[in-house]
Design a protein around this motif. Sequence first.
Motif, PDB file in Angstrom:
ATOM      1  N   ILE A  72       1.775  10.739   8.398  1.00 15.25           N
ATOM      2  CA  ILE A  72       1.099   9.435   8.484  1.00 15.25           C
ATOM      3  C   ILE A  72       1.990   8.350   7.891  1.00 15.25           C
ATOM      4  O   ILE A  72       2.160   7.272   8.477  1.00 15.25           O
ATOM      5  CB  ILE A  72      -0.274   9.482   7.780  1.00 15.25           C
ATOM      6  N   LEU A  73       2.570   8.630   6.730  1.00 15.92           N
ATOM      7  CA  LEU A  73       3.444   7.644   6.089  1.00 15.92           C
ATOM      8  C   LEU A  73       4.680   7.362   6.942  1.00 15.92           C
ATOM      9  O   LEU A  73       5.113   6.208   7.061  1.00 15.92           O
ATOM     10  CB  LEU A  73       3.849   8.110   4.685  1.00 15.92           C
ATOM     11  N   GLU A  74       5.235   8.382   7.554  1.00 14.27           N
ATOM     12  CA  GLU A  74       6.403   8.186   8.419  1.00 14.27           C
ATOM     13  C   GLU A  74       6.034   7.421   9.678  1.00 14.27           C
ATOM     14  O   GLU A  74       6.835   6.639  10.190  1.00 14.27           O
ATOM     15  CB  GLU A  74       7.045   9.531   8.761  1.00 14.27           C
ATOM     16  N   SER A  75       4.809   7.615  10.177  1.00 16.52           N
ATOM     17  CA  SER A  75       4.380   6.864  11.363  1.00 16.52           C
ATOM     18  C   SER A  75       4.240   5.369  11.038  1.00 16.52           C
ATOM     19  O   SER A  75       4.355   4.527  11.926  1.00 16.52           O
ATOM     20  CB  SER A  75       3.070   7.414  11.914  1.00 16.52           C
ATOM     21  N   LYS A  76       3.999   5.054   9.770  1.00 20.46           N
ATOM     22  CA  LYS A  76       3.921   3.650   9.335  1.00 20.46           C
ATOM     23  C   LYS A  76       5.293   3.078   9.002  1.00 20.46           C
ATOM     24  O   LYS A  76       5.412   1.917   8.644  1.00 20.46           O
ATOM     25  CB  LYS A  76       2.997   3.508   8.124  1.00 20.46           C
ATOM     26  N   GLY A  77       6.340   3.921   9.103  1.00 17.07           N
ATOM     27  CA  GLY A  77       7.702   3.447   8.898  1.00 17.07           C
ATOM     28  C   GLY A  77       8.322   3.845   7.578  1.00 17.07           C
ATOM     29  O   GLY A  77       9.487   3.541   7.324  1.00 17.07           O
ATOM     30  N   LEU A  78       7.586   4.507   6.709  1.00 21.01           N
ATOM     31  CA  LEU A  78       8.110   4.921   5.403  1.00 21.01           C
ATOM     32  C   LEU A  78       8.905   6.212   5.578  1.00 21.01           C
ATOM     33  O   LEU A  78       8.388   7.196   6.088  1.00 21.01           O
ATOM     34  CB  LEU A  78       6.969   5.136   4.411  1.00 21.01           C
ATOM     35  N   VAL A 132       0.842  -1.200   0.000  1.00 15.52           N
ATOM     36  CA  VAL A 132       0.000   0.000   0.000  1.00 15.52           C
ATOM     37  C   VAL A 132       0.877   1.251   0.000  1.00 15.52           C
ATOM     38  O   VAL A 132       0.632   2.202  -0.746  1.00 15.52           O
ATOM     39  CB  VAL A 132      -0.950   0.003   1.223  1.00 15.52           C
ATOM     40  N   LEU A 133       1.912   1.236   0.824  1.00 16.70           N
ATOM     41  CA  LEU A 133       2.812   2.387   0.880  1.00 16.70           C
ATOM     42  C   LEU A 133       3.536   2.587  -0.445  1.00 16.70           C
ATOM     43  O   LEU A 133       3.729   3.720  -0.887  1.00 16.70           O
ATOM     44  CB  LEU A 133       3.811   2.214   2.026  1.00 16.70           C
ATOM     45  N   ARG A 134       3.930   1.497  -1.071  1.00 12.53           N
ATOM     46  CA  ARG A 134       4.596   1.584  -2.372  1.00 12.53           C
ATOM     47  C   ARG A 134       3.656   2.209  -3.413  1.00 12.53           C
ATOM     48  O   ARG A 134       4.086   2.976  -4.266  1.00 12.53           O
ATOM     49  CB  ARG A 134       5.046   0.204  -2.831  1.00 12.53           C
ATOM     50  N   ASP A 135       2.372   1.873  -3.332  1.00 14.05           N
ATOM     51  CA  ASP A 135       1.396   2.445  -4.265  1.00 14.05           C
ATOM     52  C   ASP A 135       1.125   3.926  -3.986  1.00 14.05           C
ATOM     53  O   ASP A 135       0.723   4.663  -4.893  1.00 14.05           O
ATOM     54  CB  ASP A 135       0.072   1.667  -4.207  1.00 14.05           C
ATOM     55  N   LEU A 136       1.331   4.372  -2.764  1.00 18.85           N
ATOM     56  CA  LEU A 136       1.104   5.771  -2.407  1.00 18.85           C
ATOM     57  C   LEU A 136       2.283   6.677  -2.773  1.00 18.85           C
ATOM     58  O   LEU A 136       2.109   7.897  -2.861  1.00 18.85           O
ATOM     59  CB  LEU A 136       0.814   5.901  -0.913  1.00 18.85           C
ATOM     60  N   TYR A 138      12.767   5.701  -1.038  1.00 19.67           N
ATOM     61  CA  TYR A 138      12.087   5.525   0.246  1.00 19.67           C
ATOM     62  C   TYR A 138      12.487   4.191   0.867  1.00 19.67           C
ATOM     63  O   TYR A 138      12.714   3.212   0.159  1.00 19.67           O
ATOM     64  CB  TYR A 138      10.567   5.562   0.071  1.00 19.67           C
ATOM     65  N   THR A 139      12.543   4.186   2.201  1.00 20.13           N
ATOM     66  CA  THR A 139      12.825   2.955   2.934  1.00 20.13           C
ATOM     67  C   THR A 139      11.681   2.679   3.903  1.00 20.13           C
ATOM     68  O   THR A 139      11.032   3.609   4.397  1.00 20.13           O
ATOM     69  CB  THR A 139      14.136   3.059   3.735  1.00 20.13           C
ATOM     70  N   LEU A 140      11.451   1.412   4.150  1.00 18.52           N
ATOM     71  CA  LEU A 140      10.478   0.972   5.145  1.00 18.52           C
ATOM     72  C   LEU A 140      11.263   0.144   6.153  1.00 18.52           C
ATOM     73  O   LEU A 140      11.625  -0.996   5.883  1.00 18.52           O
ATOM     74  CB  LEU A 140       9.361   0.143   4.503  1.00 18.52           C
ATOM     75  N   GLY A 141      11.570   0.743   7.287  1.00 18.45           N
ATOM     76  CA  GLY A 141      12.479   0.103   8.230  1.00 18.45           C
ATOM     77  C   GLY A 141      13.875   0.110   7.618  1.00 18.45           C
ATOM     78  O   GLY A 141      14.390   1.152   7.241  1.00 18.45           O
ATOM     79  N   ASP A 142      14.482  -1.053   7.480  1.00 17.48           N
ATOM     80  CA  ASP A 142      15.796  -1.167   6.847  1.00 17.48           C
ATOM     81  C   ASP A 142      15.687  -1.575   5.392  1.00 17.48           C
ATOM     82  O   ASP A 142      16.692  -1.646   4.694  1.00 17.48           O
ATOM     83  CB  ASP A 142      16.640  -2.206   7.591  1.00 17.48           C
ATOM     84  N   LYS A 143      14.490  -1.844   4.922  1.00 19.24           N
ATOM     85  CA  LYS A 143      14.282  -2.340   3.567  1.00 19.24           C
ATOM     86  C   LYS A 143      14.008  -1.182   2.604  1.00 19.24           C
ATOM     87  O   LYS A 143      13.231  -0.276   2.914  1.00 19.24           O
ATOM     88  CB  LYS A 143      13.099  -3.308   3.571  1.00 19.24           C
TER      89      LYS A 143
END
Length: 188
Positions: free
Chosen positions: A125-131, A84-88, A172-177
């Motif tokens: 919001i996106l940063e709170s989800k880890g992005l 979902v984050l990748r699509d946003l 963009y990173t999500l955590g370490d990924k």
Amino acid sequence: MKNKEHEDKEMDQAEEQLVKESPEEQVSSENLGKEEVVSVEDKLTAEVAELKDKYLRLYSDFENFRKRTSKERLDLITTASEEVLRDLIPVVDDFERSLKVSGNHEENSKENEGNFLIYQKLMRILESKGLKPMEDLVGKPFDADTQEAITQIPAPTEDLSGKVIDVVEKGYTLGDKVVRFAKVVTGA
């Protein structure tokens, strides 16, 4: 009846023969019994050791399985929203381009301010989800693990050779990924 007497007589003779055996022969038969007991004890000890070894291996395998599945579950939870984050991310890119264009025009400053506030809220919001966006890439060495070089241009100075000169598209990173690689222009 004679057969019974005959059998009794043979039994008596067998007992007499056992009694007549020398004490050495009796001791060796006792030793034979002890050797059998010792051999059975050795077998049982070896079997117990083998079972302990199997148990320890099974326990170790189970502990490794438990740790691996808990780590996988934790990874799944942290990256469950990755798709979902990748699509946003393209929506965020469009929003940034819109803010850049509207920032050049001073008309409708209240409208621009409202759009900027909505953009900031979306980013929180996106940063709170880890992005998290990759920041401050310009002037740093090119990193193939997080960046994708689109083109190379002659470096304006010797210092920028092999380093990032411009960022075409944010990464963009999500955590370490890495969710999306940063598209950059490097200096040659």
